[in-house]
Design an enzyme around this catalytic site. Structure first.
Site, mmCIF file in Angstrom:
data_model
loop_
_atom_site.group_PDB
_atom_site.id
_atom_site.type_symbol
_atom_site.label_atom_id
_atom_site.label_comp_id
_atom_site.label_asym_id
_atom_site.label_seq_id
_atom_site.Cartn_x
_atom_site.Cartn_y
_atom_site.Cartn_z
ATOM 1 N N PHE A 41 -3.885 25.191 -86.550
ATOM 2 C CA PHE A 41 -2.891 26.273 -86.513
ATOM 3 C C PHE A 41 -2.008 26.035 -85.291
ATOM 4 O O PHE A 41 -2.456 26.138 -84.157
ATOM 5 C CB PHE A 41 -3.522 27.657 -86.427
ATOM 6 C CG PHE A 41 -2.486 28.743 -86.438
ATOM 7 C CD1 PHE A 41 -1.981 29.227 -87.633
ATOM 8 C CD2 PHE A 41 -1.982 29.257 -85.256
ATOM 9 C CE1 PHE A 41 -0.995 30.204 -87.655
ATOM 10 C CE2 PHE A 41 -0.994 30.239 -85.264
ATOM 11 C CZ PHE A 41 -0.506 30.706 -86.464
ATOM 12 N N ASP A 76 -2.466 21.223 -77.833
ATOM 13 C CA ASP A 76 -1.971 22.583 -78.010
ATOM 14 C C ASP A 76 -2.960 23.526 -77.329
ATOM 15 O O ASP A 76 -3.997 23.873 -77.887
ATOM 16 C CB ASP A 76 -1.846 22.908 -79.496
ATOM 17 C CG ASP A 76 -1.276 24.298 -79.755
ATOM 18 O OD1 ASP A 76 -1.290 25.134 -78.820
ATOM 19 O OD2 ASP A 76 -0.843 24.565 -80.880
ATOM 20 N N LYS A 120 1.560 32.223 -74.633
ATOM 21 C CA LYS A 120 0.740 33.432 -74.661
ATOM 22 C C LYS A 120 0.480 33.995 -73.266
ATOM 23 O O LYS A 120 1.299 34.713 -72.732
ATOM 24 C CB LYS A 120 -0.554 33.168 -75.432
ATOM 25 C CG LYS A 120 -0.310 32.879 -76.919
ATOM 26 C CD LYS A 120 -1.575 32.884 -77.716
ATOM 27 C CE LYS A 120 -1.345 32.517 -79.173
ATOM 28 N NZ LYS A 120 -0.538 33.493 -79.922
#
Length: 411
Positions: free
Chosen positions: A151, A236, A265
């Site tokens: 993802f 990531d 984030k």
């Protein structure tokens, strides 16, 4: 009559807000039926005044806890001075942001963006550009290797290499140039590499897939293979980075360094969309003026917020706390829920509790936990993700374990 007099009674407010969302909003999410209005530290409150312990942390965007006062002060002070210039001009927050971020992470170059998906897209572009300009791959022949279960966002290029049917169905045609291998399989990675391979993009721990941890040594072997074959290793770390796994970056658990590291984030502590591509000189050095950019990327408000978000993460020992409380939570869940769960796994405060398929799915247990004052989210039908803010304390961890143990023993 004041505007307040037009609001529904407090006990009806949540229902009214939910109905309006359902009527006017796109139905691209399926949240729990709780309407939040306030947050502080590990706690959030709904519009009826009920308090919950947040075990999702906005998918790890709120590592520093809700409304951290020092980050709030930095945002407020900068918002009163200057918020946006675009990159057409310099601002006095960008250079300090670069300097502090590079010093903390050991990076040589930074490309500031806004969302995690933008950081991923940026890295894909950079990897292709690097392959043509530096490695010598023929035009339009560059390949990027990714893993199944990945993802990396929901943009069109990213879903082109997703293995999640729900993310892909109805959105083709897809962007070419990607190869998918099994996650954690170093042999498959070695077999997939060709002279046209530009990069290997991988999550150190797969978050959306259900906190899937690769076999020990996988990332080290991936690093060696990428070095051997002149391939960029892109990690990531948008979910795993900035303390979530009990280290600043998850790559530290295997003692490696990526060529490109993606963070986002928690880079803003949940106050503002901020992301970044971290790199050595060779990779980001391929970009020239006009080839890539973002109106809001590197804006002074984002930089000021990110600088303080990083500062409190380190100065308040949130990374160490993540390691300590993560061990405590993982141990407690295994001891109290191990007999009613298929598996409890995790690293730091990035934990998953996987249920047996015959338990009727994880969603109903998330609903039961909500009734007990705990907010978490299911993923892939049978798994509950558990990721509280890194400021959680020992007594809160112990209380959390009690709530999970009670909820999982429901019929």
């Amino acid at each position: 009559m004041s505007s307040a007099d037009l609001l529904p009674p407090r006990h009806d407010l949540a229902s009214a807000l939910l109905a309006t969302e359902a009527r006017l909003g796109a139905h691209n999410y399926k949240p729990l039926d709780v309407v939040l209005t306030r947050g502080l530290g590990v706690w959030v409150w709904d519009v009826d005044g009920t308090r919950y312990l947040d075990c999702l942390s906005a998918y790890s965007a709120v590592n520093q806890g809700h409304c951290h006062p020092r980050i709030l002060a930095a945002l407020t002070e900068q918002a009163g001075r200057l918020t946006l210039t675009s990159r057409a001009f310099h601002n006095d927050q960008l250079a300090p942001f670069y300097e502090e971020l590079c010093a903390l992470t050991g990076s040589h170059k930074v490309l500031p963006m806004n969302s995690g998906a933008e950081a991923v897209e940026s890295a894909l572009k950079v990897a292709r550009k690097w392959a043509y300009q530096v490695k010598g791959v023929a035009a339009d022949e560059a390949e990027i290797i990714v893993c199944d279960g990945n993802f990396h966002g929901r943009t069109l290029s990213v879903i082109s290499f997703s293995t999640d049917d729900a993310s892909r169905h109805g959105f083709g045609p897809f962007t070419p140039g990607f190869k998918v291998i099994p996650y954690g399989d170093a042999g498959a990675l070695e077999r997939a590499i060709t002279p046209n391979t530009a990069a290997f993009l991988v999550e150190p721990i797969q978050g959306e897939a259900g906190v899937v941890i690769p076999p020990a040594g996988f990332l080290r072997r991936a690093r060696d293979l990428c070095t051997q074959h002149d391939v960029l290793l892109i990690l990531d770390e948008i979910q795993t980075g900035l303390g979530r796994t009990g280290a600043l970056l998850a790559e530290e658990h295997e003692g490696i360094e990526a060529d490109l590291t993606l963070i986002g984030k928690a880079l803003s502590g949940g106050f503002y969309p901020v992301s970044a591509v971290l790199s050595h000189e060779a990779a980001l050095g391929v970009l020239k003026p006009g080839e890539h950019g973002s109106t809001f990327g590197g804006n002074p408000l984002a930089c000021a917020v990110a600088r303080m978000a990083l500062r409190v993460l380190v100065e308040e020992d949130m990374i160490g706390n993540s390691a300590r409380m993560g061990d405590r939570l993982l141990r407690g869940l295994r001891e109290s829920c191990g007999d009613v769960a298929r598996e409890v796994r995790g690293r730091g405060l990035m934990i998953a509790l996987e249920l047996e398929p015959d338990r009727g799915g994880a969603r109903r247990f998330c609903e039961a936990l909500r009734r007990r004052g705990v907010l978490c989210k299911e993923t892939h039908t049978h798994t509950i993700r558990i990721a509280p803010p890194l400021v959680i304390e020992a007594d809160q961890v112990d209380w959390l374990v009690e709530q999970f143990a009670a909820a999982l023993r429901m019929g």
